[in-house]
Design an enzyme around this catalytic site. Structure first.
Site, PDB file in Angstrom:
ATOM      1  N   ASP A  40     -26.662 -13.843 -35.251  1.00 38.74           N
ATOM      2  CA  ASP A  40     -25.706 -14.769 -35.032  1.00 38.74           C
ATOM      3  C   ASP A  40     -25.693 -16.059 -34.190  1.00 38.74           C
ATOM      4  O   ASP A  40     -25.760 -15.710 -33.294  1.00 38.74           O
ATOM      5  CB  ASP A  40     -24.546 -14.085 -34.957  1.00 38.74           C
ATOM      6  CG  ASP A  40     -24.666 -13.143 -33.915  1.00 38.74           C
ATOM      7  OD1 ASP A  40     -23.589 -13.560 -32.737  1.00 38.74           O
ATOM      8  OD2 ASP A  40     -24.792 -12.780 -33.302  1.00 38.74           O
ATOM      9  N   GLU A 132     -11.672 -10.388 -31.908  1.00 34.78           N
ATOM     10  CA  GLU A 132     -11.947  -9.925 -30.478  1.00 34.78           C
ATOM     11  C   GLU A 132     -10.958  -9.615 -29.267  1.00 34.78           C
ATOM     12  O   GLU A 132     -10.681  -9.490 -28.463  1.00 34.78           O
ATOM     13  CB  GLU A 132     -12.757 -11.296 -30.443  1.00 34.78           C
ATOM     14  CG  GLU A 132     -13.784 -10.951 -30.860  1.00 34.78           C
ATOM     15  CD  GLU A 132     -15.097 -12.006 -30.166  1.00 34.78           C
ATOM     16  OE1 GLU A 132     -15.639 -11.684 -28.911  1.00 34.78           O
ATOM     17  OE2 GLU A 132     -15.777 -12.713 -31.521  1.00 34.78           O
TER      18      GLU A 132
END
Length: 234
Positions: A40, A132
């Site tokens: 990623d 997150e």
């Protein structure tokens, strides 16, 4: 006596954390038993040589998929997204896009910002919501906001989005959401220490790949290529 002290020190402070020490010194250990590996990336990787990435390997396996950062919040667009999106496809990689979620902003606006920017196509991997942080929200409030984004994006693309988060954050803030594919971050361990269902494991942020300068996140998929293809946009 010196030998005893060295043995005790190694047993207590080195051996249990050997994979973490290897990560710190850029010697990334790749978990065994997984044949489908991927990356990623975002603008933090700078300009990527996708031709080299398309031929690169992670451990002894080829790079099969890549997730690209597209958006963050209600206005931010990753400056390398368009180039990365095209470069990944031109070099035979299964590609997907992710949105970094800011809980203190409108989930509705964030969803539409992602849809407008990502412009995903049939055959791309399911859109990803990167969660997150809580920004002061309770777990219940955060989960309600997350579901707003997920519902809007699912209705648009006709596929269940993937949720990216850390193992501890999943357990603390997203424990009531289990009906989506999960991509979990847990670094420098031999085995993902999570007992629930998971689809992707981001096992290190210190990968070294041909075509990318510096460190890059490396991942495995928990299944077959056939299963992975089921996680694409119809």
């Amino acid at each position: 006596m010196l030998g005893i002290y060295v043995y005790i020190f190694y047993s207590l402070f080195v051996s249990p954390f050997s994979i973490r020490w290897r990560g710190i010194f850029r010697d990334t250990a790749y978990p065994e038993g997984y044949s489908i590996r991927g990356l990623d990336v975002s603008h933090h990787q700078g300009k990527i040589n996708w031709k080299k990435v398309g031929k690169a390997e992670i451990g002894s396996e080829p790079v099969s998929f890549v997730f690209l950062k597209a958006t963050e919040g209600v206005a931010m667009v990753d400056r390398c997204y368009k180039e990365n999106y095209q470069g990944a496809a031109d070099n035979g990689l299964l590609r997907g896009a992710y949105h970094y979620f800011l809980p203190n902003l409108s989930a509705y606006r964030q969803a539409h910002h992602f849809i407008k920017t990502a412009n995903l196509s049939s055959g791309d991997l399911s859109p990803v919501l990167d969660v997150e942080e809580s920004r002061g929200l309770t777990p219940a409030a955060l989960q309600d906001s997350v579901r707003v984004w997920l519902d809007i994006v699912e209705k648009h693309y006709h596929v269940r989005p993937i949720i990216y988060t850390g193992v501890k954050f999943k357990q603390s803030y997203l424990s009531e959401i289990s009906d989506y594919p999960f991509w979990l971050a847990h670094y420098y361990v031999k085995k993902l220490q999570y007992t629930g269902r998971w689809d992707f494991w981001q096992h290190s942020d210190r990968g070294q790949i041909d075509g990318i300068r510096g460190d890059v996140d490396v991942n495995v998929y928990n299944g077959s290529m056939y299963n992975l293809r089921q996680l694409t946009i119809p």
